[in-house]
Structure formats: C-alpha cells, structure tokens
Enzyme design. Structure first.
Site, short mmCIF file in Angstrom:
data_model
loop_
_atom_site.label_atom_id
_atom_site.label_comp_id
_atom_site.label_asym_id
_atom_site.label_seq_id
_atom_site.Cartn_x
_atom_site.Cartn_y
_atom_site.Cartn_z
N TRP A 102 0.82 -1.21 0.00
CA TRP A 102 0.00 0.00 0.00
C TRP A 102 0.85 1.26 0.00
CZ3 TRP A 102 -4.27 -0.40 -2.21
CH2 TRP A 102 -5.08 -1.54 -2.05
N ASP A 177 -1.67 6.32 6.56
CA ASP A 177 -2.76 5.51 6.03
C ASP A 177 -3.08 4.45 7.08
OD1 ASP A 177 -4.45 3.75 4.76
OD2 ASP A 177 -3.20 3.45 2.98
N LYS A 201 -12.70 -1.49 6.03
CA LYS A 201 -11.94 -2.50 6.75
C LYS A 201 -12.44 -2.60 8.19
CE LYS A 201 -9.49 -2.51 2.99
NZ LYS A 201 -8.22 -1.87 2.75
C1 LIG Z 1 -7.65 -1.34 1.43
C2 LIG Z 1 -6.53 -0.39 1.57
C3 LIG Z 1 -6.30 0.63 0.64
C4 LIG Z 1 -7.17 0.81 -0.58
O1 LIG Z 1 -8.41 1.32 -0.25
P1 LIG Z 1 -9.49 1.69 -1.39
O2 LIG Z 1 -10.69 1.99 -0.59
O3 LIG Z 1 -9.64 0.52 -2.30
O4 LIG Z 1 -8.99 2.89 -2.10
C5 LIG Z 1 -5.25 1.49 0.86
N1 LIG Z 1 -4.45 1.37 1.93
C6 LIG Z 1 -4.63 0.40 2.85
C7 LIG Z 1 -3.72 0.30 4.01
C8 LIG Z 1 -5.67 -0.51 2.70
O5 LIG Z 1 -5.87 -1.48 3.60
#
Ligand SMILES: *Cc1c(COP(=O)(O)O)cnc(C)c1O
Length: 365
Positions: A102, A177, A201
């Site tokens: 990511w 993030d 998530k």
């Molecule tokens: C799932 C995830 C993403 C991507 O998220 P989207 O909603 O598909 O844009 C980015 N960073 C992390 C850490 C994730 O778990």
C-alpha cells in the site's frame, strides 16, 4: 439464517448488532417515515446522524479540537493523489516510508505531483518489517512524511507511533494511512498531521473515506486540485460540499456507537490483543503452518500465514469454507492464506479458525 466467520480483508465483517439495527431502521428511521438512504443530506435528520457520527469518532479517538474530521469519497487510493495535491504547498519534495504494497502504491501515485524521497523501505527483506525511525533518511525540507501504519496485504503493523519529535523532526507533518487498523488500538492523534482510511476494513461500508487533518494543513491545495477534494472546501462545508456517502456515514455511526458500548478503543484493543495472540501463538507452536513477519511488526488485524506444504492450499480453502470460515485466501502478491480479524470479528471466530486449523493439520500432517 446462518452467518459465516468472515475473514475478508475488506469490505469486511460488521458487528451483527449494527446490521440488525440497520435492518430494523431500513424503512423508517426514528419515526421519520423514511430510510436513511432516502433522506436529503441537508435535512435535519441526516444532519443529526452525521454530526453524531463525527462526535462519536472524535470521542473514540480523542481527536483534539484543532483537527478536522472529514467524510470523503474515493477511498484510500484516491487519497494517494488528494494528499500531495493538498499538502505539497510551496514545497517540492515529499518523503515516503515504504513498508508494503500500500505504501508502495502511495509513493508511485505521489510522483505525479511531487518529487518523492523514499526515506526508508523494507522491500529488500520482502516487506516483513518496519524500519526503525532512527534509520529513516528524511530529506531537508519535505512537505510531509508518509507512512502506512498497517500494511493490510503483508500483515505488517508499526510497533511504534511515527513520532518524528523522537528523531528531532517534530516540525514535519506525519501522514498515516490507517485504513486497516484505525480504531483497533489507541493512538495519539496529536503526533500526526493527517490520518486517513477507507471505511470498509474496520469502520463500515465501502464508499466512505475518513480524513482527520490538522487545521494548519488546510488551504494549501494546488490550483488544479478538484474543488470537491480540497480539504479546506470539504472542512468549510462540514463534509457536505458535494453529497456525501450518506448511508455509509450512517452505518459508520452505528459502528462507533457499538464501539462505545464495547467500552471504547481501549477495550476493543484488549480484545484485539487476545485474538491476535491466540492465532499467532498457535502458528508459532505449529510445524504445519507459519507466519513470516518479523515478530515485533506482526499485524493484529491481518494475519498472513502459509501451509508448509503448499500443495494442501486448495484443500485447506475448500474445507475451511465448508466449515463456515470464509475469505481465507491470501492476497495474490503474497500467496498462502490471510485471516483478517478486525474489531467486528469476535474471539469466537478466531477460536473457530484455530480449531479448524488444528484439526486440518492433525488429519493432513
Ligand atoms: C484497502 C486499503 C487501501 C485501498 O483502499 P481503497 O478503498 O480501495 O482505495 C489502501 N491502503 C490500505 C492500508 C488498505 O488497507
């Protein structure tokens, strides 16, 4: 009705109590004669729902008053562009710490807008650890330092908060993030300039992106930044410059209420520690399965593991599914298996997984 144990990395399991409440309120929210999906985002009913969700999130994460909570869209992947467009200001460089898929994707996207300095990377060791802050090579004058504090795919979580004051650079805003572990553990929001995450998530349905941003970082957007993605516009309009993902905000709000009923973040963190310990202890004691992440950096939320005999992978997936344990296949870039054990997945689900794994190993080992 029978529900499975759902180990999906995202969209992921939601608390059953939340789904039941949403079902009860589907046709008529609190006597309004409407479901939440049917409400104007500017009406008094939805305005109250959004304000309560924001207040509850602020309380749960102890968000200081000089931070805005924004309800946005586009997911974490869109934030990879929105963040440099908003935070670069009059600087040229942004620093990225790369600890997995990511953050790798984030730094690639940022190159469209900024000169990217990779301050640290664990790629050489296969993204199984987080480089210590003492090893980060920050540039002279970056606009911000980007981190992904839980790498969902590799199952790598920061064992420390990236508090740059500890390395004498406390003036730099840290961006994090936190998509896959927000609200799973206590954090000190004041150590960050900006925290973001997709909701699907650990918070609620896809479609909602949470951004928590410090006051002084607003108002620096590039001239060509889309107005709807300018943090200042979003903040000035209480996240209603454009129509927000109203139903996702409503469900997120129910999840925040549920979390408060569980005792808040500290209580859910204790449960998460117990769940992760059960699974990792089992993996470590087994010669049939293994986890390959540096012990100090193992994620409490996403647990990748391998069968030592990979020829048994298909049988493992078929039999686990038949036993009511679903979405255990690992990400294609890692292989093997992955169990995501978010806040809403109870200890009983992890116990059921470990029981199945023990039984499978006994039969196939
Ligand atoms: C799932 C995830 C993403 C991507 O998220 P989207 O909603 O598909 O844009 C980015 N960073 C992390 C850490 C994730 O778990």
């Amino acid at each position: 009705m029978s529900r499975v144990w759902n180990f999906s990395a995202g969209p992921a399991v939601l608390p059953e109590a939340v789904l039941r409440q949403a079902a009860d309120e589907m046709l008529d929210w609190h006597g309004s004669g409407m479901g939440v999906m049917e409400m104007s985002h500017r009406g008094k009913e939805f305005t109250a729902i959004a304000a309560q969700a924001e207040a509850d999130l602020r309380e749960l994460l102890v968000v200081p008053a000089n931070y805005h909570i924004l309800f946005m869209q586009g997911g974490a992947i869109a934030e990879n562009a929105i963040i440099p467009m908003n935070l670069l200001g009059d600087k040229r460089v942004a620093d990225y710490v790369v600890t997995g898929s990511w953050s790798q994707k984030s730094q690639k996207e940022a190159r469209k807008y900024a000169e990217v300095n990779i301050a640290a990377s664990s790629e050489a060791s296969g993204f199984t650890a987080v480089p210590a802050m003492a090893e980060w090579t920050l540039s002279a004058d970056p606009a911000y330092v980007f981190t992904c504090t839980n790498e969902t795919i590799g199952g790598v979580e920061y064992p420390f908060e990236p508090d740059l004051a500890q390395i004498g650079r406390g003036d730099l805003p840290v961006v994090a993030d936190m998509s896959s572990h927000i609200l799973s553990r206590a954090i000190d929001v004041s150590k960050y300039g900006l925290i973001f995450g997709g909701a699907q998530k650990n918070i609620g349905p896809a479609g909602l992106t949470i951004v928590i941003v410090r006051d002084d970082l607003l108002g620096r957007a590039m001239p060509h930044c889309p107005t709807a993605f300018d943090f200042k516009t979003v903040a000035d309009n209480g996240s209603m410059y454009n129509t927000p993902p109203t139903y996702s905000i409503y469900i997120a709000g129910l999840v925040f209420q549920w979390l408060k009923r569980q005792g808040g973040v500290a209580a859910i963190e204790a449960q998460n520690i117990a769940k992760a310990k059960l699974l990792y202890d089992f993996l470590d004691a087994s010669d049939f399965y293994e986890n390959r992440v540096d012990r100090a950096c193992r994620s409490r939320m996403n647990v990748p593991f391998f069968l030592r005999d990979e020829a048994l992978n298909e049988a493992f997936l078929a039999e686990s599914k038949a036993a009511g344990l679903v979405q255990l296949k690992g990400h294609k870039s890692v292989g093997g298996m992955r169990a995501s054990i978010y806040n809403a997945l109870p200890l009983a689900g992890v116990e059921a997984l470990v029981d199945f794994m023990r039984d499978f190993a006994a039969r196939r080992g």
